[in-house]
Enzyme design. Structure first.
Site, PDB file in Angstrom:
ATOM      1  N   HIS A 215       0.796  -1.210   0.000  1.00  0.00           N
ATOM      2  CA  HIS A 215       0.000   0.000   0.000  1.00  0.00           C
ATOM      3  C   HIS A 215       0.834   1.268   0.000  1.00  0.00           C
ATOM      4  O   HIS A 215       0.523   2.197  -0.729  1.00  0.00           O
ATOM      5  CB  HIS A 215      -1.105   0.047   1.053  1.00  0.00           C
ATOM      6  CG  HIS A 215      -2.188   0.974   0.578  1.00  0.00           C
ATOM      7  ND1 HIS A 215      -3.066   0.612  -0.402  1.00  0.00           N
ATOM      8  CD2 HIS A 215      -2.436   2.259   0.845  1.00  0.00           C
ATOM      9  CE1 HIS A 215      -3.830   1.634  -0.700  1.00  0.00           C
ATOM     10  NE2 HIS A 215      -3.482   2.647   0.034  1.00  0.00           N
ATOM     11  N   TYR A 219       1.659   5.495  -2.225  1.00  0.00           N
ATOM     12  CA  TYR A 219       1.950   6.869  -1.810  1.00  0.00           C
ATOM     13  C   TYR A 219       3.304   7.320  -2.361  1.00  0.00           C
ATOM     14  O   TYR A 219       3.506   8.502  -2.598  1.00  0.00           O
ATOM     15  CB  TYR A 219       1.843   6.987  -0.286  1.00  0.00           C
ATOM     16  CG  TYR A 219       0.428   6.712   0.126  1.00  0.00           C
ATOM     17  CD1 TYR A 219      -0.572   7.635  -0.174  1.00  0.00           C
ATOM     18  CD2 TYR A 219       0.052   5.510   0.695  1.00  0.00           C
ATOM     19  CE1 TYR A 219      -1.887   7.377   0.114  1.00  0.00           C
ATOM     20  CE2 TYR A 219      -1.266   5.230   0.982  1.00  0.00           C
ATOM     21  CZ  TYR A 219      -2.243   6.169   0.691  1.00  0.00           C
ATOM     22  OH  TYR A 219      -3.544   5.898   0.957  1.00  0.00           O
ATOM     23  N   HIS A 366     -10.366   0.700  -9.381  1.00  0.00           N
ATOM     24  CA  HIS A 366      -9.948   1.659  -8.364  1.00  0.00           C
ATOM     25  C   HIS A 366      -8.489   2.089  -8.560  1.00  0.00           C
ATOM     26  O   HIS A 366      -8.178   3.267  -8.622  1.00  0.00           O
ATOM     27  CB  HIS A 366     -10.134   1.072  -6.967  1.00  0.00           C
ATOM     28  CG  HIS A 366      -9.451   1.855  -5.893  1.00  0.00           C
ATOM     29  ND1 HIS A 366      -9.936   3.063  -5.447  1.00  0.00           N
ATOM     30  CD2 HIS A 366      -8.309   1.637  -5.207  1.00  0.00           C
ATOM     31  CE1 HIS A 366      -9.121   3.546  -4.529  1.00  0.00           C
ATOM     32  NE2 HIS A 366      -8.115   2.695  -4.366  1.00  0.00           N
ATOM     33  N   PHE A 367      -7.580   1.098  -8.667  1.00  0.00           N
ATOM     34  CA  PHE A 367      -6.185   1.546  -8.685  1.00  0.00           C
ATOM     35  C   PHE A 367      -5.770   2.098 -10.037  1.00  0.00           C
ATOM     36  O   PHE A 367      -4.822   2.876 -10.113  1.00  0.00           O
ATOM     37  CB  PHE A 367      -5.214   0.485  -8.131  1.00  0.00           C
ATOM     38  CG  PHE A 367      -5.007  -0.745  -8.954  1.00  0.00           C
ATOM     39  CD1 PHE A 367      -5.538  -1.946  -8.528  1.00  0.00           C
ATOM     40  CD2 PHE A 367      -4.252  -0.720 -10.122  1.00  0.00           C
ATOM     41  CE1 PHE A 367      -5.341  -3.101  -9.262  1.00  0.00           C
ATOM     42  CE2 PHE A 367      -4.046  -1.869 -10.847  1.00  0.00           C
ATOM     43  CZ  PHE A 367      -4.600  -3.063 -10.420  1.00  0.00           C
ATOM     44  N   HIS A 368      -6.501   1.742 -11.083  1.00  0.00           N
ATOM     45  CA  HIS A 368      -6.198   2.406 -12.359  1.00  0.00           C
ATOM     46  C   HIS A 368      -6.668   3.856 -12.331  1.00  0.00           C
ATOM     47  O   HIS A 368      -6.009   4.737 -12.879  1.00  0.00           O
ATOM     48  CB  HIS A 368      -6.833   1.660 -13.529  1.00  0.00           C
ATOM     49  CG  HIS A 368      -5.993   0.514 -14.010  1.00  0.00           C
ATOM     50  ND1 HIS A 368      -6.006  -0.717 -13.427  1.00  0.00           N
ATOM     51  CD2 HIS A 368      -5.071   0.424 -15.010  1.00  0.00           C
ATOM     52  CE1 HIS A 368      -5.148  -1.524 -14.038  1.00  0.00           C
ATOM     53  NE2 HIS A 368      -4.565  -0.856 -15.002  1.00  0.00           N
ATOM     54  N   ARG A 429     -11.376 -10.421 -10.829  1.00  0.00           N
ATOM     55  CA  ARG A 429     -10.260  -9.850 -11.581  1.00  0.00           C
ATOM     56  C   ARG A 429      -9.228 -10.931 -11.852  1.00  0.00           C
ATOM     57  O   ARG A 429      -9.307 -12.044 -11.354  1.00  0.00           O
ATOM     58  CB  ARG A 429      -9.641  -8.704 -10.806  1.00  0.00           C
ATOM     59  CG  ARG A 429      -8.977  -9.110  -9.508  1.00  0.00           C
ATOM     60  CD  ARG A 429      -8.262  -7.926  -8.924  1.00  0.00           C
ATOM     61  NE  ARG A 429      -7.736  -8.195  -7.610  1.00  0.00           N
ATOM     62  CZ  ARG A 429      -6.659  -7.601  -7.134  1.00  0.00           C
ATOM     63  NH1 ARG A 429      -6.007  -6.732  -7.874  1.00  0.00           N
ATOM     64  NH2 ARG A 429      -6.237  -7.843  -5.914  1.00  0.00           N
ATOM     65  N   ARG A 430      -8.226 -10.569 -12.647  1.00  0.00           N
ATOM     66  CA  ARG A 430      -7.107 -11.451 -12.955  1.00  0.00           C
ATOM     67  C   ARG A 430      -7.553 -12.771 -13.557  1.00  0.00           C
ATOM     68  O   ARG A 430      -7.105 -13.829 -13.189  1.00  0.00           O
ATOM     69  CB  ARG A 430      -6.285 -11.702 -11.696  1.00  0.00           C
ATOM     70  CG  ARG A 430      -5.514 -10.463 -11.375  1.00  0.00           C
ATOM     71  CD  ARG A 430      -4.753 -10.549 -10.128  1.00  0.00           C
ATOM     72  NE  ARG A 430      -3.847  -9.409 -10.093  1.00  0.00           N
ATOM     73  CZ  ARG A 430      -3.312  -8.915  -9.020  1.00  0.00           C
ATOM     74  NH1 ARG A 430      -3.558  -9.448  -7.865  1.00  0.00           N
ATOM     75  NH2 ARG A 430      -2.502  -7.895  -9.082  1.00  0.00           N
TER      76      ARG A 430
END
Lengths: 541, 263
Positions: A215, A219, A366-368, A429-430
């Site tokens: 995680h 950042y 979300h992370f894209h 996913r994946r």
């Protein structure tokens, strides 16, 4: 003053070249798993591609941007030539060599384990060794940033560290510490198994180590973007930074609370206790704080710029902003994506809500949206802002830059919103293959097709971006002047030592890591019988 | 700036930031490790220490006590990817002698038309596991059980390595142009069936999964039906039973014919 321009430019060029290649893979992946493609190929190619896309976009591209931007900040903000120039080149070479070493086995199909490694799956040892080389290369940068800051402080004892450098060093320390988790996993667990020294691996412990990195790495990716918000954006739109101290506090908060939160990726894992998951969840909630501070400060800075330009009214000033300026546009679009992505993140971090979307396409969306959208669009902005200073040539394709930024924004929304939606419908996913003829999945076919179209728009934008930069390399020579960062509304003259040094914050970062990770790691290390046989991928047929 | 002492309780930056951090850590620990677990009636906790241990994830004994032993014999072979992957000439030589008694069904070269499995070129770990399972009773067959009953562990290894050493011989029905059925390439995700090829070759090979190319269709079909009905249950973690139960009769036929025609 930018002195080692070739060093910085080399980092950026390598970053954007690998980014372009991985972007092609991403668009291809979107296409082959959509209903547009009749299923007729080996699914192993899909996982091979996902591994390459993830490894490049997660480990190589943002690391190179942070390194290159970091060297630029060190020279421009401290106004001193980079100390350790040879080491910096060595770091870049290590990252480049590591990327090649890692990508060869991936291309050969010997390490289709995805960039999150997923033990007990074990691929070719060279894949992991390559990733370690990339990390070691970046650690040289971490050390250099610290050394350069220390040298400057020695000569400027009564001056506050410039905000850009303070933030840059904060990001480098965060990365230095967060990369330790994956490094421990690779060096003590995965590489020995990949080399055949052990036949079993404690997958649960490996996942905990990886969450240590997983995680906070986000950042680390985010910090160049936030630095651009604070020190490029206000200057580029002709304003001033609303508060220098607020910026320092935001970056300090990232250093302290970005670390003890990774277990929220393991909410569905049985090897970590529910109470510890709750503690990680609490700290994950706290990470919203520096983002909220930043949104406030940056919007206030925009308002200052607008009122200086004659903007009036409670909301009327928004219209008076220089919207044709690519940095203005990129920052605004980045904020929109950050808002949606952050809202989705609040769902991911809460134990109960997460269970509805865990391991679905929602997470990919979300992370894209956060990384590919809010963060990467500011990497473009950083490149646009720095390029004339690095090349000594003007970037004059302003229209193309705006089109590129808009396309990236639209492409990312069109890609990720349907992704979130099919995730809520339960799409895992994946996976390489979805049987859209099945009545249970067929309602998702339209949304998936839409997001594949989004992938194509993103690819177009990526190509445009590279065209802008290449054109910049061949434009007419022109003096861009000294590279400067935004000036705060109130120039800090004397600031508390706490906002000018890192010792206390690093101690809190390490302390919280020990509190939140100490017990699960110790327990899994002591517990017997927790290892499982390794599953070698790409084994002889 | 340098004369200001940071690490002192008198410095508000130090005392407030450390104080807030410690307070959040303690509050979240108290809530997560004590308060919330005690609120949950189904956890049946005996006190605060029990709550802390439970929420921290200390493994309890209660989970092991409730395990029900199966009513049938399970395989005791621990399968690893390295198992029996090294060639050993002496072992192969002994295996060649021992294999004489297998030849009547499995063929002198490890290939036969008797609808019994072709063993030539089969992974040694696979042959070894099956022999072991016949011996322990995890897999039962009127012909094979008595053969395996008297074999020592070394003999089973020798035979397995010998058959792995023999070259694979394509069957007379080989047809490499046959289109693979969907179940082999993509599986059936909605029925939780992974592609056959993800373990048995073509896509990937997983430890313990036999090479199926050139096996008799009759044999493959009989084994899938045995897995589906539960007559055969020596598959690791019930993998093949879970797959076979979900397969249609038509898919079983397709798979059997497809693998028979593969080299």
């Amino acid at each position: 003053m930018l002195i080692n321009k070739r060093l910085i430019l080399s980092h950026f060029w390598l970053a954007f070249i690998v980014f372009g290649a991985a972007l092609v893979l991403g668009a291809w992946q979107m296409f082959v798993r959509s209903p547009l493609n009749a299923w007729h190929f080996n699914p192993e190619f899909y996982y091979r591609s996902v591994t390459a896309h993830g490894t490049v976009m997660g480990y190589v591209f943002p690391t190179l941007v942070a390194m290159g931007f970091g060297y630029a900040i060190s020279e421009a903000a401290l106004e001193q030539p980079l100390i350790g120039r040879r080491w910096a080149w060595a770091g870049l070479i290590l990252v480049a060599v590591g990327s090649v070493v890692a990508m060869i086995p991936v291309s050969l199909g010997l390490a289709s384990v995805l960039y999150t490694f997923y033990p007990p799956m074990i691929g070719n040892p060279f894949y992991y060794i390559g990733v370690v080389l990339v990390v070691v290369g970046s650690w040289i940068w971490v050390a250099l940033m610290s050394i350069n800051l220390a040298a400057w402080k020695r000569d400027n004892q009564d001056k506050p560290v410039p905000l850009a450098m303070f933030a840059n060093v904060a990001g480098s320390y965060l990365w230095g510490w967060t990369a330790v988790g994956a490094a421990l996993e690779l060096i003590f667990q995965i590489i020995p198994t990949a080399l055949g020294l052990t036949a079993t691996i404690d997958a649960g412990l490996a996942r905990v180590f990886f969450s240590w990195t997983l995680h906070a790495i986000v950042y680390f990716w985010l910090i160049p973007t936030y630095i651009a918000y604070y020190v490029i954006f206000p200057r580029a739109i002709g304003g001033r930074l609303y508060s220098d101290a607020m910026g320092r506090i935001a970056f300090i908060l990232f250093v302290v609370v970005a670390m003890p939160i990774g277990v929220h990726h393991l909410f569905a894992d049985p090897q970590v206790g529910a109470g510890l998951k709750f503690m990680h969840s609490v700290f994950t909630g706290l990470v919203a704080l520096p983002t909220l501070l930043t949104v406030f400060t940056i919007v206030a800075s925009a308002e200052i710029a607008s009122r200086l330009r004659g903007g009036k009214g409670v909301f009327g000033w928004i219209g008076a902003l220089p919207w044709k300026n690519p940095i203005m546009l990129a920052t605004a679009l980045s904020f929109v994506m950050l808002g949606f992505g952050g809202a989705g993140g609040l769902i991911n971090m809460s134990y109960q809500l997460d269970s509805t979307i865990h391991n679905t396409q929602w997470v990919t969306g979300h992370f894209h949206l956060i990384f590919g959208g809010a963060i990467v669009i500011m990497y473009f902005a950083i490149a646009y802002d720095l390029w004339p200073h690095l090349t000594g040539r003007a970037l004059d394709s302003l229209g193309m830059m705006r089109a590129q930024l808009w396309l990236w924004f639209i492409g990312m929304i069109v890609t990720t919103f349907p992704w979130h939606y099919v995730g809520i419908l339960g799409m895992p996913r994946r996976m390489a293959f979805y049987d859209y003829a099945n009545p249970a999945i067929s309602p998702q076919a339209f949304s998936v097709t839409m997001s594949a179209a989004g992938g194509l728009i993103l690819l177009t934008s990526g190509i445009l971006f590279l065209i802008v930069l290449i054109r910049g390399q061949f434009a007419a020579r022109g003096e861009a002047g000294a590279y400067r960062f935004a000036i705060p509304l109130h120039m800090p003259v004397r600031i508390p030592v706490a906002l000018n040094s890192f010792g206390l914050w690093l101690a809190l970062m390490i302390g919280l890591t020990v509190i939140n990770y100490g017990y699960p790691i110790a327990q899994l290390m002591v517990l017997k019988g927790t290892s499982v046989p390794a599953v070698y991928v790409g084994a002889a047929r | 700036m340098s004369e200001e002492k940071l690490y002192s309780l008198r410095n508000p930056w130090f005392s407030i930031s450390v104080g807030i951090t410690v307070a959040i850590a303690v509050l979240s620990a108290v809530a997560g490790l004590i308060w919330f677990p005690l609120l949950q009636p189904n956890l049946k906790l005996s006190g605060i220490w029990d709550a802390i241990c439970s929420a921290a994830g200390v493994p309890g004994l209660s989970t092991q006590a409730g395990a029900v032993p199966p009513a049938f014999k399970t395989s005791n072979v621990v399968m690893t990817p390295e198992m029996l992957t090294r060639q050993d000439q002496v072992s192969i030589g002994r295996g060649a002698t021992l294999a004489q008694r297998c030849a009547i069904c499995h063929g002198p070269q490890g290939v036969s038309d008797a609808n019994s499995p072709n063993l030539a070129g089969q992974y040694a770990a696979v042959t070894y596991k099956e022999l072991n399972d016949f011996k322990t009773g995890a897999r039962v067959n009127v012909v094979m059980t008595p053969f395996a009953a008297n074999m020592t562990d070394q003999e089973m290894r020798d035979v397995a390595l010998y058959y792995a050493y023999l070259p694979r011989v394509p069957s007379s029905l080989v047809n490499p142009n046959l289109t693979p059925p969907a179940i082999v390439v993509t599986g059936a995700p909605m029925r939780n069936i992974p592609p056959c090829g993800s373990c048995h070759g073509e896509i990937d090979v997983k430890a313990g999964s036999p090479w199926l190319g050139g096996q008799s269709a009759v044999y493959i079909k009989a084994q899938l039906q045995a897995f589906a009905s539960g007559a055969r249950r020596n598959d690791i973690s019930e993998q093949m039973r879970n797959v076979a139960r979900q397969m249609t009769a038509e898919e079983i036929d397709q798979v059997a014919r497809y693998y028979e025609a593969q080299p």
